[in-house]
Enzyme design. Structure first.
Site, PDB file in Angstrom:
ATOM      1  N   ALA A  40       0.841  -1.202   0.000  1.00 21.37           N
ATOM      2  CA  ALA A  40       0.000   0.000   0.000  1.00 21.37           C
ATOM      3  C   ALA A  40       0.871   1.246   0.000  1.00 21.37           C
ATOM      4  O   ALA A  40       2.000   1.228   0.512  1.00 21.37           O
ATOM      5  CB  ALA A  40      -0.937   0.008   1.207  1.00 21.37           C
ATOM      6  N   ASP A  41       0.336   2.302  -0.576  1.00 20.76           N
ATOM      7  CA  ASP A  41       1.034   3.587  -0.581  1.00 20.76           C
ATOM      8  C   ASP A  41      -0.006   4.691  -0.474  1.00 20.76           C
ATOM      9  O   ASP A  41      -0.953   4.734  -1.264  1.00 20.76           O
ATOM     10  CB  ASP A  41       1.853   3.763  -1.861  1.00 20.76           C
ATOM     11  CG  ASP A  41       2.707   5.015  -1.820  1.00 20.76           C
ATOM     12  OD1 ASP A  41       3.525   5.150  -0.886  1.00 20.76           O
ATOM     13  OD2 ASP A  41       2.547   5.876  -2.698  1.00 20.76           O
ATOM     14  N   THR A  42       0.160   5.562   0.509  1.00 21.70           N
ATOM     15  CA  THR A  42      -0.784   6.655   0.736  1.00 21.70           C
ATOM     16  C   THR A  42      -0.102   7.984   0.470  1.00 21.70           C
ATOM     17  O   THR A  42       1.000   8.236   0.972  1.00 21.70           O
ATOM     18  CB  THR A  42      -1.322   6.621   2.174  1.00 21.70           C
ATOM     19  OG1 THR A  42      -1.995   5.378   2.399  1.00 21.70           O
ATOM     20  CG2 THR A  42      -2.304   7.761   2.421  1.00 21.70           C
TER      21      THR A  42
END
Length: 227
Positions: free
Chosen positions: A94-96
């Site tokens: 995941a990457d925010t």
């Protein structure tokens, strides 16, 4: 406390789940689904050229895929009979990112501030724009035959509104130290709640992992035989 879904239990019997992130927030959200997993933080350097992507969603999803791929490839190279990961793997990346609009209406991606001056500039820019987007890209890699894998990815977007971020509150917030390990320089689940009156979209997405969309995607993969 966690959900105990029968179909997730069946998947866990067949697959070993890995979270390619050391984020305590992502770990907590994933645990609430009743998923048993191993944490293996990715070493992907996150040096992708932001200008080469059409929007923040494409950038975050690609970053998530690269993080998960680095972990998947590393674990497959180490996989041996008798260790904890002998089942076929499912690796979650995941990457925010926090996104504001430039004067020419392009996405400007804000990641983690490097120091107090950078945090101040980010937070002031977010306050001046009133509303901005938080985008999380998620990648789910499933080990296929041998050391090959397939990928499913998606992104989630939430609109966040700032208000009441006075210089006094800004100074106090930076002094708290909270901005420095968070995209955009703030954490909604923490002290930033005092200057965020509302959001439009998934709360957990702002925290760093879109729980609803992830469960829906995982369920889709399970029902179609991809898990």
């Amino acid at each position: 406390m966690s959900l105990r879904l029968t179909w997730i239990d069946r998947v866990l019997e067949q697959r070993a789940f890995v979270l390619a992130s050391g984020s305590p927030r992502r770990k907590d959200i994933l645990s609430k689904l009743g998923i048993i997993f191993t944490v293996v933080p990715s070493t992907f350097p996150e040096t992708l050229d932001k200008s080469s992507f059409p929007n923040a969603e494409a950038y975050a999803t690609t970053n998530a895929q690269q993080k998960a791929a680095e972990v998947m490839d590393r674990l497959l190279s180490e996989q041996k009979p008798g260790n904890d990961l002998t089942k076929p793997l499912v690796v979650i990346g995941a990457d925010t990112v926090v996104v504001v609009r430039s004067d020419d209406e392009r996405d400007v991606i804000l990641e983690k501030p490097e120091n107090a001056d950078a945090a101040r500039a980010m937070l002031r820019r977010l306050a001046d724009q009133k509303s901005h987007r938080v985008v999380t890209g998620v990648s789910i890699l499933t080990q296929a035959e041998g050391k090959k894998w397939t990928e499913r990815g998606f992104s989630e977007c939430t609109e966040v509104t700032f208000d009441g971020l006075s210089e006094e509150i800004l100074d106090a917030y930076i002094t708290s130290g909270e901005p420095f390990d968070k995209a955009g320089g703030y954490g909604y689940q923490g002290l930033a709640a005092f200057f965020i009156p509302r959001i439009n979209g998934c709360y957990y997405n702002v925290v760093g992992f879109p729980a609803f969309s992830f469960l829906r995607e995982l369920g889709s993969m399970a029902s179609s035989g991809l898990l």
